[in-house]
Design a protein around this motif. Structure first.
Motif, PDB file in Angstrom:
ATOM      1  N   VAL A  38      -2.144  -6.599   8.669  1.00 23.41           N
ATOM      2  CA  VAL A  38      -1.482  -6.008   7.843  1.00 23.41           C
ATOM      3  C   VAL A  38      -1.123  -6.494   6.378  1.00 23.41           C
ATOM      4  CG1 VAL A  38       0.654  -7.214   9.188  1.00 23.41           C
ATOM      5  CG2 VAL A  38       1.754  -5.584   8.119  1.00 23.41           C
ATOM      6  N   SER A  39      -0.434  -6.204   5.387  1.00 25.95           N
ATOM      7  CA  SER A  39      -0.982  -7.427   3.716  1.00 25.95           C
ATOM      8  C   SER A  39       0.445  -6.355   3.449  1.00 25.95           C
ATOM      9  CB  SER A  39      -2.200  -7.161   3.280  1.00 25.95           C
ATOM     10  OG  SER A  39      -2.545  -6.183   3.528  1.00 25.95           O
ATOM     11  N   ARG A  40       0.459  -7.387   1.881  1.00 26.93           N
ATOM     12  CA  ARG A  40       1.794  -6.900   0.996  1.00 26.93           C
ATOM     13  C   ARG A  40       1.390  -6.812  -0.569  1.00 26.93           C
ATOM     14  NH1 ARG A  40       8.047  -7.666   3.225  1.00 26.93           N
ATOM     15  NH2 ARG A  40       9.301  -6.388   1.653  1.00 26.93           N
ATOM     16  N   ASP A  41       0.909  -5.501  -0.772  1.00 23.81           N
ATOM     17  CA  ASP A  41       0.279  -5.765  -2.086  1.00 23.81           C
ATOM     18  C   ASP A  41       1.316  -5.803  -3.161  1.00 23.81           C
ATOM     19  OD1 ASP A  41      -1.605  -2.125  -2.366  1.00 23.81           O
ATOM     20  OD2 ASP A  41      -1.816  -4.116  -1.124  1.00 23.81           O
ATOM     21  N   ASN A  42       2.456  -5.619  -3.151  1.00 23.34           N
ATOM     22  CA  ASN A  42       3.984  -6.194  -3.713  1.00 23.34           C
ATOM     23  C   ASN A  42       4.514  -6.686  -2.679  1.00 23.34           C
ATOM     24  OD1 ASN A  42       4.708  -4.074  -4.229  1.00 23.34           O
ATOM     25  ND2 ASN A  42       2.703  -3.359  -5.369  1.00 23.34           N
ATOM     26  N   VAL A  43       5.746  -6.427  -3.341  1.00 25.21           N
ATOM     27  CA  VAL A  43       7.300  -6.444  -2.673  1.00 25.21           C
ATOM     28  C   VAL A  43       7.571  -5.003  -2.029  1.00 25.21           C
ATOM     29  CG1 VAL A  43       9.303  -6.364  -2.876  1.00 25.21           C
ATOM     30  CG2 VAL A  43       8.050  -8.304  -4.814  1.00 25.21           C
ATOM     31  N   GLY A  54      -2.826   7.356   3.776  1.00 25.08           N
ATOM     32  CA  GLY A  54      -4.245   7.085   4.235  1.00 25.08           C
ATOM     33  C   GLY A  54      -4.855   8.084   5.299  1.00 25.08           C
ATOM     34  N   GLY A  55      -3.763   8.635   6.088  1.00 23.67           N
ATOM     35  CA  GLY A  55      -4.015   8.788   8.083  1.00 23.67           C
ATOM     36  C   GLY A  55      -5.127   9.919   7.213  1.00 23.67           C
ATOM     37  N   GLY A  56      -5.268  10.122   8.785  1.00 27.77           N
ATOM     38  CA  GLY A  56      -6.825  11.214   9.222  1.00 27.77           C
ATOM     39  C   GLY A  56      -7.389  10.896  10.741  1.00 27.77           C
ATOM     40  N   SER A  57      -8.600  11.364  10.387  1.00 21.91           N
ATOM     41  CA  SER A  57      -9.835  11.532  12.084  1.00 21.91           C
ATOM     42  C   SER A  57     -10.717  10.454  11.555  1.00 21.91           C
ATOM     43  CB  SER A  57      -9.488  13.065  11.817  1.00 21.91           C
ATOM     44  OG  SER A  57      -9.095  13.855  12.797  1.00 21.91           O
ATOM     45  N   VAL A  58     -10.975  10.260  12.841  1.00 23.24           N
ATOM     46  CA  VAL A  58     -11.721   9.177  12.728  1.00 23.24           C
ATOM     47  C   VAL A  58     -12.365   8.466  13.969  1.00 23.24           C
ATOM     48  CG1 VAL A  58     -10.980   7.043  12.472  1.00 23.24           C
ATOM     49  CG2 VAL A  58     -12.707   6.810  11.244  1.00 23.24           C
ATOM     50  N   GLY A  93     -14.595   3.138  13.856  1.00 27.40           N
ATOM     51  CA  GLY A  93     -14.489   3.981  12.765  1.00 27.40           C
ATOM     52  C   GLY A  93     -12.930   2.615  12.149  1.00 27.40           C
ATOM     53  N   SER A  94     -13.006   2.877  10.826  1.00 30.98           N
ATOM     54  CA  SER A  94     -11.754   2.291  10.310  1.00 30.98           C
ATOM     55  C   SER A  94     -11.226   4.020   9.060  1.00 30.98           C
ATOM     56  CB  SER A  94     -12.784   0.949   8.897  1.00 30.98           C
ATOM     57  OG  SER A  94     -13.194   0.669   9.821  1.00 30.98           O
ATOM     58  N   LEU A  95      -9.752   3.299   8.739  1.00 33.97           N
ATOM     59  CA  LEU A  95      -8.940   3.206   8.320  1.00 33.97           C
ATOM     60  C   LEU A  95      -7.816   2.685   7.439  1.00 33.97           C
ATOM     61  CD1 LEU A  95      -7.977   6.621  10.283  1.00 33.97           C
ATOM     62  CD2 LEU A  95      -8.840   7.019   7.876  1.00 33.97           C
ATOM     63  N   ARG A  96      -7.560   2.984   6.842  1.00 29.96           N
ATOM     64  CA  ARG A  96      -6.491   1.675   6.105  1.00 29.96           C
ATOM     65  C   ARG A  96      -5.728   3.026   5.751  1.00 29.96           C
ATOM     66  NH1 ARG A  96      -7.175  -1.966   2.266  1.00 29.96           N
ATOM     67  NH2 ARG A  96      -5.974  -2.531   0.254  1.00 29.96           N
ATOM     68  N   LEU A  97      -3.589   2.120   5.812  1.00 30.49           N
ATOM     69  CA  LEU A  97      -2.484   2.787   5.421  1.00 30.49           C
ATOM     70  C   LEU A  97      -1.958   2.435   4.678  1.00 30.49           C
ATOM     71  CD1 LEU A  97      -1.436   3.822   8.870  1.00 30.49           C
ATOM     72  CD2 LEU A  97      -2.986   5.215   7.684  1.00 30.49           C
ATOM     73  N   GLN A 115      -4.530  -2.093   7.246  1.00 31.05           N
ATOM     74  CA  GLN A 115      -6.529  -2.257   7.465  1.00 31.05           C
ATOM     75  C   GLN A 115      -6.295  -1.926   8.848  1.00 31.05           C
ATOM     76  OE1 GLN A 115      -8.629  -1.088   5.200  1.00 31.05           O
ATOM     77  NE2 GLN A 115      -9.730  -1.217   6.660  1.00 31.05           N
ATOM     78  N   MET A 116      -6.621  -0.646   9.567  1.00 24.27           N
ATOM     79  CA  MET A 116      -7.218  -0.909  10.765  1.00 24.27           C
ATOM     80  C   MET A 116      -8.333  -0.647  11.457  1.00 24.27           C
ATOM     81  SD  MET A 116      -4.076   2.141  11.795  1.00 24.27           S
ATOM     82  CE  MET A 116      -4.833   3.564  10.872  1.00 24.27           C
ATOM     83  N   ASN A 117      -9.340  -1.293  11.881  1.00 28.10           N
ATOM     84  CA  ASN A 117     -10.362  -1.193  12.222  1.00 28.10           C
ATOM     85  C   ASN A 117     -10.538  -1.509  13.446  1.00 28.10           C
ATOM     86  OD1 ASN A 117     -11.275  -1.763   9.394  1.00 28.10           O
ATOM     87  ND2 ASN A 117     -10.982  -4.374   9.466  1.00 28.10           N
ATOM     88  N   SER A 118     -11.808  -1.045  13.900  1.00 28.41           N
ATOM     89  CA  SER A 118     -12.562  -0.915  15.455  1.00 28.41           C
ATOM     90  C   SER A 118     -11.779   0.396  16.370  1.00 28.41           C
ATOM     91  CB  SER A 118     -12.799  -2.205  15.860  1.00 28.41           C
ATOM     92  OG  SER A 118     -13.540  -3.458  15.405  1.00 28.41           O
TER      93      SER A 118
END
Length: 120
Positions: free
Chosen positions: A69-74, A8-12, A16-20, A80-83
């Motif tokens: 930061v959140s956990r999809d599962n264990v 999920g990395g990249g340039s913005v 902007g926002s990115l999600r890792l 989630q990175m905003n601003s």
């Protein structure tokens, strides 16, 4: 044995926002704290955010209110990175405390890192 794979990395652009994402796989008995660290050129690696098995979270002051930061599962976490700001530019690493099946105590594992670049 155990792998942490980030994506999920990249340039913005600033604002902007990115999600890792980070996924743990392998011969895992249990996963405890998972988190994200970052290292900018010429600087020490620093904690960005972490989440313990029970769900409590900790954030660096510099990202509070912008990152979640959140956990999809264990075994999977998401950042989630905003601003985003130019100061957020760094290599982001996933870290986890994992007990390998057949062993007694958890040990730390790191991902390979993913580049995040914030520039106009």
């Amino acid at each position: 044995q155990v792998q942490l794979v980030e994506s999920g990395g990249g340039s913005v652009q600033p604002g902007g926002s990115l999600r890792l994402s980070c996924a743990a796989s392998g011969n895992i008995f249990s996963v405890y704290t998972m988190g994200w660290y970052r290292q900018a050129p010429g600087k020490d690696r620093e904690l960005v955010a972490k989440i313990v098995k029970g769900g409590n979270t900790n954030y660096a002051d510099s990202v509070k209110g912008r990152f979640t930061v959140s956990r999809d599962n264990v075994k999977n976490i998401v950042l989630q990175m905003n601003s985003l700001k130019p100061d957020d530019t760094a290599v982001y690493y996933c870290r986890a405390d994992i007990t390998v099946r057949g062993t007694g105590l958890p040990r730390e594992f790191w991902g390979q890192g993913t580049q995040v670049t914030v520039s106009p």
